[in-house]
Scaffold this motif. Structure first.
Motif, short mmCIF file in Angstrom:
data_model
loop_
_atom_site.label_atom_id
_atom_site.label_comp_id
_atom_site.label_asym_id
_atom_site.label_seq_id
_atom_site.Cartn_x
_atom_site.Cartn_y
_atom_site.Cartn_z
N UNK A 1 -5.75 9.88 -32.87
CA UNK A 1 -6.65 8.84 -33.36
C UNK A 1 -6.22 8.38 -34.75
N UNK A 2 -5.94 9.34 -35.64
CA UNK A 2 -5.55 8.99 -37.01
C UNK A 2 -4.22 8.27 -37.07
N UNK A 3 -3.27 8.71 -36.25
CA UNK A 3 -1.95 8.07 -36.25
C UNK A 3 -2.06 6.62 -35.76
N UNK A 4 -2.78 6.41 -34.67
CA UNK A 4 -2.98 5.05 -34.17
C UNK A 4 -3.71 4.19 -35.20
N UNK A 5 -4.71 4.77 -35.85
CA UNK A 5 -5.50 4.02 -36.81
C UNK A 5 -4.64 3.59 -38.00
N UNK B 1 -1.47 -1.67 -40.27
CA UNK B 1 -0.28 -2.42 -40.68
C UNK B 1 -0.09 -3.68 -39.87
N UNK B 2 -0.84 -3.84 -38.79
CA UNK B 2 -0.64 -4.99 -37.90
C UNK B 2 -1.94 -5.74 -37.59
N UNK C 1 -12.34 -10.45 -37.18
CA UNK C 1 -11.06 -10.27 -37.84
C UNK C 1 -9.91 -10.86 -37.06
N UNK C 2 -8.69 -10.49 -37.45
CA UNK C 2 -7.51 -11.01 -36.79
C UNK C 2 -6.39 -10.01 -36.83
N UNK C 3 -5.37 -10.26 -36.03
CA UNK C 3 -4.22 -9.36 -35.99
C UNK C 3 -3.32 -9.73 -34.84
N UNK C 4 -2.15 -9.09 -34.81
CA UNK C 4 -1.17 -9.36 -33.76
C UNK C 4 -1.52 -8.58 -32.50
N UNK C 5 -0.80 -8.90 -31.42
CA UNK C 5 -0.97 -8.16 -30.17
C UNK C 5 -0.64 -6.69 -30.39
N UNK C 6 0.39 -6.42 -31.19
CA UNK C 6 0.75 -5.03 -31.49
C UNK C 6 -0.41 -4.31 -32.17
N UNK C 7 -1.08 -5.00 -33.08
CA UNK C 7 -2.22 -4.40 -33.76
C UNK C 7 -3.37 -4.12 -32.81
N UNK C 8 -3.59 -5.04 -31.87
CA UNK C 8 -4.66 -4.83 -30.89
C UNK C 8 -4.36 -3.63 -30.00
#
Length: 339
Positions: A81-85, A90-91, A142-149
Motif C-alpha cells: 500500500x505504501x509503495x503504491x501510494x 509522482x503521477x 483532482x487530476x493525473x495520468x493513467x499511470x497515476x490512476x
C-alpha cells in the motif's frame, strides 16, 4: 446499548485517527517515506507485542497457511500500500489518489460478502455508495495520468487486502496479534524497498520533531487504530466496518482545521455530511417483517390431540394427551378448544 455500538465506535475512532495522519505527515515530509513507514510499523509492532505478552494470551500455533496470510497481509496491506501510494504521488494529484482510495467502502461492501459466499446486502451497498460519494466530494476529484490512476488502484487494492486477508485470521489469532504480526513483518519489506529506491541515504536518524511525529503515528495511528479496526472488523464484518473507512478524509479535515493549517470549505462539509448519512443508514436495522409473532417468530396453528395450539414462541404450552400442561408453560395460558 446495541451489540454493534462498541465495535462501531471503535471503527469510527480508528478511521478518524488514520485521517489525522495527513496533517502529522506534513511534519516529516523531508524524511525518506518508506524508511519512515518502517520506523512507524516497528514502533507499533513493539507496542502491540508488548501488550500481547502482558495480556498473557494463550499460545496460538501458526500453521503454514496462517503465516502465508500474515505475510501476504504485510506485503500488500502495509508495505505494498505504501509503495503504491508513494509512487502514485509522482503521477497524480493527492485529490485524485484520495478519490480512488476513497472507494474502499463500496469495494468492501461488495467483496466482503462475496469472499464468504454470501450475497451483498442491498442496503449496505447503497450506504457504502453514499459514503464513497461523500469521501470523493471531500477529497475532490483532482487530476493525473493513467499511470497515476493505475498506481492509485494498486493502493486501493492494498487497502482492501488489509481487511479481507485479516478476516480468516481474526477468529484464531484475535485483533491484537493480527495487528502486531503483519506490522513486524512489513518492517524488513519496507527497509528493502527504501534501500532499492532511495539508497543508503534513506536510513538516517530522525530529528526530534520527526521522532515525535513517528511516535504519534506508531502509537496511535498504527498500534491503536489497527487494533480498533480489526476488533470492529471481527465483530461487524467487512461490509459494515468498511462504511467507516469514509471517515478518513473527515479526520483529516478535523485535524487540519484544529491545527490551523486550513479551513473547511463547502465541499468538505458536504462530503462529511454524506459520509455521516451513509454510515447511519448502513447501520440502521430494517424493520421486522409483518406476520411474525413476539420475538420475531411466525405463529401458525396445527391440530394435535384434539386441541388447537400455537407454535413458535408459545409452542411449549401444548396440552399433552394426559391432560397435564408441560412444565415451563406460563400460568394462566391455556390452549383454546377446537371447534
Amino acid at each position: 446499548m446495541s451489540s454493534s455500538t462498541v465495535p462501531a465506535a471503535g471503527a469510527a475512532a480508528a478511521m478518524l485517527l488514520v485521517g489525522t495522519s495527513t496533517a502529522v505527515s506534513a511534519t516529516i515530509a523531508d524524511y525518506p517515506v518508506l524508511s519512515g513507514q518502517a520506523l512507524r510499523y516497528a514502533l507499533a509492532a513493539a507496542i502491540l507485542l508488548a501488550v500481547v505478552r502482558h495480556q498473557r494470551l494463550p499460545r496460538a500455533g501458526l500453521t503454514p497457511r496462517d503465516f502465508l496470510l500474515l505475510a501476504a497481509l504485510a506485503a500488500t496491506g502495509l508495505a505494498g500500500f505504501n509503495i503504491f501510494l508513494v509512487e502514485a504521488t509522482r503521477h497524480a494529484s493527492p485529490a485524485m489518489i484520495g478519490t480512488v482510495v476513497g472507494a474502499i467502502p463500496i469495494v468492501l461492501a461488495l467483496a466482503g460478502p462475496l469472499t464468504q459466499r454470501r450475497r451483498p446486502a442491498t442496503r449496505t451497498v447503497g450506504a457504502a455508495a453514499v459514503v464513497t460519494l461523500g469521501a470523493v466530494v471531500a477529497a475532490g476529484f483532482g487530476g493525473g495520468s493513467l499511470h497515476g490512476v493505475l498506481l492509485s488502484l494498486g493502493a486501493l487494492a492494498g487497502e482492501v487486502a488489509f481487511s479481507l486477508l485479516a478476516l480468516p485470521l481474526l477468529p484464531k489469532l484475535g485483533p491484537l496479534r493480527v495487528a502486531a504480526y503483519p506490522a513486524a513483518l512489513s518492517v524488513p519489506m519496507l527497509l528493502a524497498a527504501s534501500l532499492a529506491l532511495d539508497g543508503a541515504s534513506s536510513l538516517r536518524l530522525p530529528t526530534p520533531t520527526e521522532a515525535a511525529a513517528f511516535g504519534y503515528l506508531g502509537a496511535l495511528v498504527t498500534a491503536t487504530a489497527f487494533f480498533l479496526w480489526y476488533d470492529a472488523l471481527r465483530r461487524l464484518g467487512a461490509e459494515l466496518a468498511g462504511l467507516f473507512a469514509g471517515l478518513v478524509p473527515v479526520g483529516a479535515l478535523i485535524t487540519t482545521v484544529a491545527l490551523g493549517l486550513g479551513e473547511a470549505g463547502p465541499a468538505d462539509v458536504a462530503g462529511a455530511l454524506l459520509v455521516a448519512a451513509g454510515v447511519v443508514f448502513g447501520l440502521r436495522r430494517p424493520a421486522p417483517t409483518s406476520g411474525a409473532g413476539r420475538g420475531g417468530r411466525r405463529v401458525r396453528r396445527s391440530e394435535r390431540g384434539g386441541v388447537t395450539v400455537r407454535e413458535g414462541a408459545e409452542e411449549s404450552c401444548t396440552t399433552q394427551d394426559s391432560g397435564r400442561v408441560p412444565s415451563g408453560c406460563r400460568a394462566g395460558r391455556a390452549p383454546s378448544s377446537a371447534s
